[in-house]
Every structure is written in C-alpha cells, then in structure tokens.
Write a protein that holds these residues in place. Structure first.
Motif, PDB file in Angstrom:
ATOM      1  N   GLY A  98       0.796  -1.227   0.000  1.00  0.00           N
ATOM      2  CA  GLY A  98       0.000   0.000   0.000  1.00  0.00           C
ATOM      3  C   GLY A  98       0.822   1.267   0.000  1.00  0.00           C
ATOM      4  N   ALA A 100       3.355   1.713  -2.671  1.00  0.00           N
ATOM      5  CA  ALA A 100       3.793   1.978  -4.038  1.00  0.00           C
ATOM      6  C   ALA A 100       2.662   2.477  -4.919  1.00  0.00           C
ATOM      7  CB  ALA A 100       4.394   0.716  -4.636  1.00  0.00           C
ATOM      8  N   GLY A 101       1.466   2.128  -4.575  1.00  0.00           N
ATOM      9  CA  GLY A 101       0.348   2.446  -5.457  1.00  0.00           C
ATOM     10  C   GLY A 101       0.274   1.441  -6.580  1.00  0.00           C
ATOM     11  N   GLY A 102      -0.892   1.285  -7.140  1.00  0.00           N
ATOM     12  CA  GLY A 102      -1.013   0.385  -8.268  1.00  0.00           C
ATOM     13  C   GLY A 102      -1.362  -1.029  -7.875  1.00  0.00           C
ATOM     14  N   GLU A 103      -1.349  -1.882  -8.867  1.00  0.00           N
ATOM     15  CA  GLU A 103      -1.926  -3.210  -8.681  1.00  0.00           C
ATOM     16  C   GLU A 103      -1.069  -4.137  -7.842  1.00  0.00           C
ATOM     17  OE1 GLU A 103      -4.555  -3.144 -12.774  1.00  0.00           O
ATOM     18  OE2 GLU A 103      -3.292  -4.870 -12.313  1.00  0.00           O
ATOM     19  N   ASP A 105      -0.320  -3.662  -4.938  1.00  0.00           N
ATOM     20  CA  ASP A 105      -0.897  -3.613  -3.599  1.00  0.00           C
ATOM     21  C   ASP A 105      -2.182  -4.426  -3.489  1.00  0.00           C
ATOM     22  OD1 ASP A 105      -0.118  -0.086  -3.251  1.00  0.00           O
ATOM     23  OD2 ASP A 105       1.123  -1.863  -2.979  1.00  0.00           O
ATOM     24  N   THR A 106      -2.641  -4.967  -4.593  1.00  0.00           N
ATOM     25  CA  THR A 106      -3.894  -5.722  -4.585  1.00  0.00           C
ATOM     26  C   THR A 106      -3.840  -6.835  -3.571  1.00  0.00           C
ATOM     27  OG1 THR A 106      -4.245  -5.286  -6.930  1.00  0.00           O
ATOM     28  CG2 THR A 106      -5.474  -7.114  -5.965  1.00  0.00           C
ATOM     29  N   GLN A 107      -4.878  -6.916  -2.753  1.00  0.00           N
ATOM     30  CA  GLN A 107      -4.961  -7.998  -1.778  1.00  0.00           C
ATOM     31  C   GLN A 107      -5.878  -9.095  -2.306  1.00  0.00           C
ATOM     32  OE1 GLN A 107      -5.729  -6.714   2.239  1.00  0.00           O
ATOM     33  NE2 GLN A 107      -4.133  -5.155   2.175  1.00  0.00           N
TER      34      GLN A 107
ATOM     35  N   GLN B  31      -2.056   6.806  -1.812  1.00  0.00           N
ATOM     36  CA  GLN B  31      -1.496   6.550  -3.142  1.00  0.00           C
ATOM     37  C   GLN B  31      -2.203   5.429  -3.874  1.00  0.00           C
ATOM     38  OE1 GLN B  31       0.942   8.317  -4.641  1.00  0.00           O
ATOM     39  NE2 GLN B  31       0.874   9.694  -2.893  1.00  0.00           N
ATOM     40  N   SER B  32      -2.849   4.556  -3.127  1.00  0.00           N
ATOM     41  CA  SER B  32      -3.476   3.377  -3.747  1.00  0.00           C
ATOM     42  C   SER B  32      -4.978   3.438  -3.554  1.00  0.00           C
ATOM     43  CB  SER B  32      -2.938   2.098  -3.114  1.00  0.00           C
ATOM     44  OG  SER B  32      -1.569   1.942  -3.361  1.00  0.00           O
ATOM     45  N   TYR B  36     -13.351  -3.021  -4.786  1.00  0.00           N
ATOM     46  CA  TYR B  36     -13.512  -4.456  -4.659  1.00  0.00           C
ATOM     47  C   TYR B  36     -15.008  -4.769  -4.729  1.00  0.00           C
ATOM     48  CZ  TYR B  36      -8.781  -5.801  -3.180  1.00  0.00           C
ATOM     49  OH  TYR B  36      -7.436  -6.082  -3.130  1.00  0.00           O
ATOM     50  N   SER B  49      -8.481  -1.308 -10.105  1.00  0.00           N
ATOM     51  CA  SER B  49      -7.688  -0.262  -9.472  1.00  0.00           C
ATOM     52  C   SER B  49      -8.190   1.085  -9.989  1.00  0.00           C
ATOM     53  CB  SER B  49      -6.214  -0.424  -9.819  1.00  0.00           C
ATOM     54  OG  SER B  49      -5.744  -1.683  -9.404  1.00  0.00           O
ATOM     55  N   LEU B  98      -3.834  -0.770   3.664  1.00  0.00           N
ATOM     56  CA  LEU B  98      -5.067  -0.445   2.963  1.00  0.00           C
ATOM     57  C   LEU B  98      -6.223  -0.437   3.945  1.00  0.00           C
ATOM     58  CD1 LEU B  98      -4.742  -2.556  -0.300  1.00  0.00           C
ATOM     59  CD2 LEU B  98      -4.087  -0.176   0.097  1.00  0.00           C
TER      60      LEU B  98
END
Lengths: 118, 110
Positions: A98, A100-103, A105-107, B31-32, B36, B49, B98
């Motif tokens: 969470g 770096a940003g972007g995908e 970080d996808t959980q 940033q993110s 979902y 995203s 997150l």
C-alpha cells in the motif's frame, strides 16, 4: 494455483475454548493479513505480517495472536474465545503493502471462516 | 471521521440502468485506490484499481478526485449479476496499509 486458502470454513466454539485458523497462499507474497468482517462494520484488520517471522498489530488485535513461521502460512489464534469474536474471518495476501500504489498492492482473499462463539 | 466512507445503500436499480457510487477518504496522501466487489457470503475480490487519470473496464468506469478526496465507480447497462456489495479501498492515514470502506450494496432488479 490455489491462491489463498483457509481452514476451517466453519467452526462453533464455546466461550473460553481456543482454536487456530490457518491461512495458506501459493503466490509467494511477502505480505499477509487477517481481517474480521461484522455486519455494519466492514473489514477490520486484526494482525498482519510483512514477511516470514514478523507480525504486527492491526486495528483490532485484542484477544488474538498470530504467527508466520513459514512464508506461505499465516496462523490466527484465539486463546480464550468470547462471544464478541463471533464473526467471519478473512485472510489475505499481497505483493506489496500500500505504499507503491497500483496493482501490486492488490490484496487477494481467502474464502473466509465463519466462527460462532456460544 | 472514518478514514473511508461509503453510502451503505442499498441502491435498487432496474436492469440496464446506469448507477454511480462515491466514496470519500480522509488521507490526502493516499497513493493506492481500489474498488472491490463482494458477493453475499463470499470473499472480496478486486474489481479494478483506480488511477489518477481515471480508468475504464468494459461497463465499469472509476474516477479519482484528489482535490475533493473521493473516488467514484460508474456502472453502465447494469446486469442482474452486478448485484453485490462494492467496497472502496484506499491507503490508510499512516500510509502503510489499505483501509476498506463499509461497502455499498447494489441490487439490480429484472
């Protein structure tokens, strides 16, 4: 490639009993998480791990302990279950955490464990 | 103030309708950003995203407004299968995790 798996899927405990929930991931992710989800409360982070051998507290850690002895496994323990711990527990993993940003970080979530404490 | 806020709904819409959800967040340094989807009694799964320039994936469009600190999700030509809870996700106030919103429930009717 199973992704994230959780065992057991369902469990009923009596107050004061203990149990361990197991989470396993086969994506070689460094980061793993345990959440609980209650009606009207959304997902709340219990504990998380940034790598093998490391753990950290999340938003609601009281009454839970965790261990990450192997990179692919993350265990959640309840030493003395209470009715307030009745919930659905989700494990998740991610490549990054969470920042770096972007995908990356996808959980990715496991199917959940439904726990009832009587 | 919650870190991530969503209208819980439910939003009841007919098939074919266009529906939009907003989500506000408190951390201006986030940033993110993600949307979902969570089906009843299932785990959350990444829908898309959200990038600064906005992005589209088929019938779904996500927008980010940093100045006002909100993200949006637009669903066009709603299908019955779109019925689910949509979770807004952003980097938390500390910048190291997150945070999930409570979700917005969508029900698409025939």
């Amino acid at each position: 490639n199973a992704g994230v798996t959780q065992t057991p899927k369902f469990r009923v405990l009596k107050t004061g009993q203990s149990m361990t929930l197991l989470c396993a991931q086969d994506m070689n992710h460094e980061y793993m998480y345990w959440y609980r989800q209650d009606p009207g409360m959304g997902l709340r982070l219990i504990h998380y791990s940034v790598g093998e051998g490391t753990t950290a507290k999340g938003e609601v850690p009281d009454g839970y302990n965790v261990s990450r002895l192997k990179k692919q496994n993350f265990l959640l323990g309840l030493e003395s279950a209470a009715p307030s711990q009745t919930s659905v527990y989700f494990c998740a993993s991610s490549y990054s955490i969470g920042l770096a940003g972007g995908e990356t970080d996808t959980q990715y979530f496991g199917p959940g464990t439904r726990l009832t404490v009587l | 103030r919650k870190e991530v806020e969503q209208d819980p709904g439910p939003f009841n819409v007919p098939e074919g309708a266009t529906v939009a959800f907003n989500c506000t967040y408190s951390n201006s340094a986030s940033q993110s950003f993600f949307w979902y989807r969570q089906d009843c009694r299932k785990e959350p799964k990444l829908l898309m995203s959200v990038y600064s320039s906005g992005n589209e994936d088929g019938r779904f469009t996500a927008q980010l407004n940093r100045a006002s600190q909100y993200i949006s999700l637009l669903i066009r030509d709603s299908k019955l299968s779109d019925s689910a809870t949509y979770l807004c996700v952003v980097t938390n106030n500390a910048g190291n995790m997150l945070t999930f919103g409570g979700g917005t429930r969508l029900m698409v009717k025939p």
